[in-house]
Write a protein that holds these residues in place. Structure first.
Motif, PDB file in Angstrom:
ATOM      1  N   ALA A  47      27.127 -36.698  35.987  1.00 58.02           N
ATOM      2  CA  ALA A  47      28.189 -37.987  35.851  1.00 58.02           C
ATOM      3  C   ALA A  47      27.440 -38.447  36.357  1.00 58.02           C
ATOM      4  O   ALA A  47      27.449 -39.054  37.950  1.00 58.02           O
ATOM      5  N   LEU A  48      26.756 -39.838  35.889  1.00 49.12           N
ATOM      6  CA  LEU A  48      26.157 -41.668  36.590  1.00 49.12           C
ATOM      7  C   LEU A  48      26.509 -42.090  36.416  1.00 49.12           C
ATOM      8  O   LEU A  48      26.913 -42.746  35.243  1.00 49.12           O
ATOM      9  N   GLY A  49      27.589 -42.802  36.859  1.00 44.57           N
ATOM     10  CA  GLY A  49      28.164 -44.387  36.832  1.00 44.57           C
ATOM     11  C   GLY A  49      27.614 -45.178  38.242  1.00 44.57           C
ATOM     12  O   GLY A  49      26.800 -44.889  38.865  1.00 44.57           O
ATOM     13  N   ILE A  50      27.336 -46.411  37.368  1.00 47.70           N
ATOM     14  CA  ILE A  50      26.376 -47.869  37.701  1.00 47.70           C
ATOM     15  C   ILE A  50      27.418 -48.860  37.451  1.00 47.70           C
ATOM     16  O   ILE A  50      27.797 -49.249  36.790  1.00 47.70           O
ATOM     17  N   ILE A  51      27.159 -49.842  39.165  1.00 47.25           N
ATOM     18  CA  ILE A  51      28.012 -51.417  38.836  1.00 47.25           C
ATOM     19  C   ILE A  51      26.167 -51.982  39.325  1.00 47.25           C
ATOM     20  O   ILE A  51      26.036 -52.168  39.736  1.00 47.25           O
ATOM     21  N   PRO A  52      26.521 -53.073  38.241  1.00 51.44           N
ATOM     22  CA  PRO A  52      25.134 -53.458  38.278  1.00 51.44           C
ATOM     23  C   PRO A  52      25.975 -54.619  38.616  1.00 51.44           C
ATOM     24  O   PRO A  52      27.417 -55.407  38.878  1.00 51.44           O
ATOM     25  N   GLY A  80      25.174 -39.336  31.348  1.00 50.89           N
ATOM     26  CA  GLY A  80      25.296 -38.131  31.859  1.00 50.89           C
ATOM     27  C   GLY A  80      23.803 -37.595  32.175  1.00 50.89           C
ATOM     28  O   GLY A  80      23.088 -37.920  31.421  1.00 50.89           O
ATOM     29  N   GLY A  81      23.188 -36.839  33.119  1.00 47.15           N
ATOM     30  CA  GLY A  81      22.042 -36.814  33.978  1.00 47.15           C
ATOM     31  C   GLY A  81      21.320 -35.147  33.823  1.00 47.15           C
ATOM     32  O   GLY A  81      22.404 -34.289  34.656  1.00 47.15           O
ATOM     33  N   PRO A  82      20.712 -33.990  32.744  1.00 53.80           N
ATOM     34  CA  PRO A  82      21.076 -33.001  33.080  1.00 53.80           C
ATOM     35  C   PRO A  82      20.237 -32.930  35.007  1.00 53.80           C
ATOM     36  O   PRO A  82      19.746 -33.279  35.257  1.00 53.80           O
ATOM     37  N   LEU A  83      21.411 -31.377  34.729  1.00 52.66           N
ATOM     38  CA  LEU A  83      21.312 -30.962  36.508  1.00 52.66           C
ATOM     39  C   LEU A  83      19.548 -30.301  36.528  1.00 52.66           C
ATOM     40  O   LEU A  83      19.157 -29.898  35.259  1.00 52.66           O
ATOM     41  N   GLY A  84      19.103 -30.584  37.730  1.00 52.90           N
ATOM     42  CA  GLY A  84      17.886 -30.433  37.723  1.00 52.90           C
ATOM     43  C   GLY A  84      16.590 -31.974  38.008  1.00 52.90           C
ATOM     44  O   GLY A  84      15.706 -31.501  38.011  1.00 52.90           O
ATOM     45  N   THR A 114      34.761 -34.624  39.688  1.00 52.74           N
ATOM     46  CA  THR A 114      35.848 -35.383  38.826  1.00 52.74           C
ATOM     47  C   THR A 114      37.629 -35.150  38.480  1.00 52.74           C
ATOM     48  O   THR A 114      38.684 -35.646  38.318  1.00 52.74           O
ATOM     49  N   SER A 115      37.308 -33.949  38.417  1.00 57.00           N
ATOM     50  CA  SER A 115      38.898 -33.222  37.911  1.00 57.00           C
ATOM     51  C   SER A 115      38.889 -31.452  39.079  1.00 57.00           C
ATOM     52  O   SER A 115      38.664 -30.846  37.867  1.00 57.00           O
ATOM     53  N   ASN A 116      38.623 -31.452  40.164  1.00 57.73           N
ATOM     54  CA  ASN A 116      38.248 -30.296  41.025  1.00 57.73           C
ATOM     55  C   ASN A 116      39.718 -29.265  40.362  1.00 57.73           C
ATOM     56  O   ASN A 116      39.185 -28.220  40.517  1.00 57.73           O
ATOM     57  N   SER A 117      40.226 -29.261  39.586  1.00 56.58           N
ATOM     58  CA  SER A 117      41.667 -27.942  39.586  1.00 56.58           C
ATOM     59  C   SER A 117      40.938 -27.717  38.313  1.00 56.58           C
ATOM     60  O   SER A 117      41.799 -26.692  37.671  1.00 56.58           O
ATOM     61  N   VAL A 118      40.280 -28.241  37.252  1.00 50.64           N
ATOM     62  CA  VAL A 118      39.746 -27.589  36.080  1.00 50.64           C
ATOM     63  C   VAL A 118      38.180 -27.676  35.801  1.00 50.64           C
ATOM     64  O   VAL A 118      37.477 -27.445  34.601  1.00 50.64           O
ATOM     65  N   THR A 119      37.576 -28.323  36.709  1.00 50.02           N
ATOM     66  CA  THR A 119      35.822 -28.195  35.979  1.00 50.02           C
ATOM     67  C   THR A 119      35.527 -28.672  37.830  1.00 50.02           C
ATOM     68  O   THR A 119      35.860 -28.832  38.589  1.00 50.02           O
ATOM     69  N   ASP A 120      33.965 -28.160  37.464  1.00 47.62           N
ATOM     70  CA  ASP A 120      32.992 -28.569  38.895  1.00 47.62           C
ATOM     71  C   ASP A 120      32.334 -29.169  38.239  1.00 47.62           C
ATOM     72  O   ASP A 120      30.709 -29.832  39.122  1.00 47.62           O
ATOM     73  N   GLU A 121      32.581 -30.325  37.933  1.00 40.30           N
ATOM     74  CA  GLU A 121      31.370 -31.710  37.822  1.00 40.30           C
ATOM     75  C   GLU A 121      31.190 -32.171  38.957  1.00 40.30           C
ATOM     76  O   GLU A 121      32.719 -32.987  39.942  1.00 40.30           O
ATOM     77  N   GLU A 122      30.292 -33.218  39.089  1.00 42.67           N
ATOM     78  CA  GLU A 122      29.880 -34.035  40.033  1.00 42.67           C
ATOM     79  C   GLU A 122      29.848 -35.597  39.372  1.00 42.67           C
ATOM     80  O   GLU A 122      29.254 -34.782  38.649  1.00 42.67           O
ATOM     81  N   GLY A 123      30.147 -35.778  40.238  1.00 44.14           N
ATOM     82  CA  GLY A 123      29.811 -37.872  40.147  1.00 44.14           C
ATOM     83  C   GLY A 123      28.745 -37.731  40.726  1.00 44.14           C
ATOM     84  O   GLY A 123      29.733 -38.053  41.669  1.00 44.14           O
ATOM     85  N   PHE A 124      28.717 -39.624  40.340  1.00 41.39           N
ATOM     86  CA  PHE A 124      27.776 -39.767  42.087  1.00 41.39           C
ATOM     87  C   PHE A 124      28.458 -41.674  40.764  1.00 41.39           C
ATOM     88  O   PHE A 124      27.746 -41.931  39.649  1.00 41.39           O
ATOM     89  N   VAL A 125      28.100 -42.702  41.774  1.00 40.81           N
ATOM     90  CA  VAL A 125      27.871 -43.296  41.458  1.00 40.81           C
ATOM     91  C   VAL A 125      27.050 -44.507  41.908  1.00 40.81           C
ATOM     92  O   VAL A 125      26.742 -44.648  43.415  1.00 40.81           O
ATOM     93  N   TYR A 126      25.884 -45.035  41.793  1.00 40.04           N
ATOM     94  CA  TYR A 126      25.089 -46.454  42.100  1.00 40.04           C
ATOM     95  C   TYR A 126      25.983 -47.925  42.226  1.00 40.04           C
ATOM     96  O   TYR A 126      26.301 -48.008  40.295  1.00 40.04           O
ATOM     97  N   ILE A 167      35.594 -42.717  37.375  1.00 39.54           N
ATOM     98  CA  ILE A 167      34.535 -42.767  38.334  1.00 39.54           C
ATOM     99  C   ILE A 167      34.116 -43.794  38.141  1.00 39.54           C
ATOM    100  O   ILE A 167      33.806 -44.928  39.211  1.00 39.54           O
ATOM    101  N   SER A 168      34.916 -45.024  36.987  1.00 41.80           N
ATOM    102  CA  SER A 168      34.946 -46.388  37.342  1.00 41.80           C
ATOM    103  C   SER A 168      35.921 -46.853  38.605  1.00 41.80           C
ATOM    104  O   SER A 168      35.757 -48.145  39.316  1.00 41.80           O
ATOM    105  N   VAL A 169      37.019 -46.446  38.727  1.00 43.49           N
ATOM    106  CA  VAL A 169      37.831 -46.949  39.475  1.00 43.49           C
ATOM    107  C   VAL A 169      37.519 -46.922  40.998  1.00 43.49           C
ATOM    108  O   VAL A 169      37.022 -47.329  41.731  1.00 43.49           O
ATOM    109  N   ALA A 170      36.803 -45.289  41.386  1.00 51.61           N
ATOM    110  CA  ALA A 170      36.488 -44.890  42.699  1.00 51.61           C
ATOM    111  C   ALA A 170      35.135 -46.159  43.346  1.00 51.61           C
ATOM    112  O   ALA A 170      35.115 -46.466  44.188  1.00 51.61           O
ATOM    113  N   GLY A 171      33.923 -45.835  41.610  1.00 52.86           N
ATOM    114  CA  GLY A 171      32.813 -46.828  41.691  1.00 52.86           C
ATOM    115  C   GLY A 171      33.155 -48.372  41.990  1.00 52.86           C
ATOM    116  O   GLY A 171      33.074 -49.346  43.253  1.00 52.86           O
TER     117      GLY A 171
END
Length: 184
Positions: A47-52, A80-84, A114-126, A167-171
């Motif tokens: 997951a990729l979030g951007i704050i311009p 989203g950014g594909p793994l790798g 993002t929700s570590n009790s049910v998913t291994d999803e990682e997010g990055f905010v720029y 992601i928006s709130v944290a970012g």
């Protein structure tokens, strides 16, 4: 301090997958020593979030109807950014697609789960700065409204509960901390 894993995985059964997610059912032995089942959702993208942010401290939000929540949502530009693949390059693509903005300066603000009790999803905010403007290129699943507003108003939307996407709130909260730190 690193803790040992108290869970034992007995079996992993793939249940479902599509181009975006994989759902698995895990037979486990719980930390209490009992047999159990754990569901896990893995994402095929980061997951990729951007704050311009422009020189006048304006930012841009995108609004869209979120099918899973059955409600309208204001969010930072994201995708989203594909793994790798290079996350920054994918973040640049997402910002351009959703807002038409191209940024010359990029700063990673945070990494989160993002929700570590049910998913291994990682997010990055720029944080994206030194902006130029062009045309959007929405994907077929997107019907977006783009809103330019002062950064402080976006932050107020978080505080007032108008922005609820994690992601928006944290970012936005992290960007506020970063912006105030660099002013000193």
């Amino acid at each position: 301090m690193k803790e040992d894993n108290p869970w034992e995985t007995v079996r992993i059964k793939p249940v479902y997958q599509n181009p975006w997610i994989i759902v698995e059912e895990h037979d486990v032995i719980t930390p209490a020593g009992r047999e159990g089942i754990y569901g896990k959702v893995s994402f095929k993208n980061k997951a990729l979030g951007i704050i311009p942010l422009d020189q006048d401290n304006n930012t841009w939000l995108v609004g869209q109807y979120r099918y899973t929540l059955d409600t309208y949502s204001w969010e930072i530009p994201m995708g989203g950014g594909p793994l790798g693949e290079d996350f920054i390059e994918n973040a640049k693509r997402e910002l351009k697609e959703e807002t038409g903005i191209i940024a010359a300066h990029w700063q990673q603000l945070l990494k989160l789960h993002t929700s570590n009790s049910v998913t291994d999803e990682e997010g990055f905010v720029y944080l994206a700065q030194e902006l130029t403007f062009g045309e959007t290129a929405f994907e077929e699943t997107e019907k977006l409204i783009i809103k330019k507003l002062p950064f402080t108003e976006a932050l107020d939307m978080v505080i007032e509960g108008e922005i609820t996407d994690a992601i928006s709130v944290a970012g936005l909260l992290m960007a506020d901390k970063f912006i105030n730190k660099t002013k000193k």
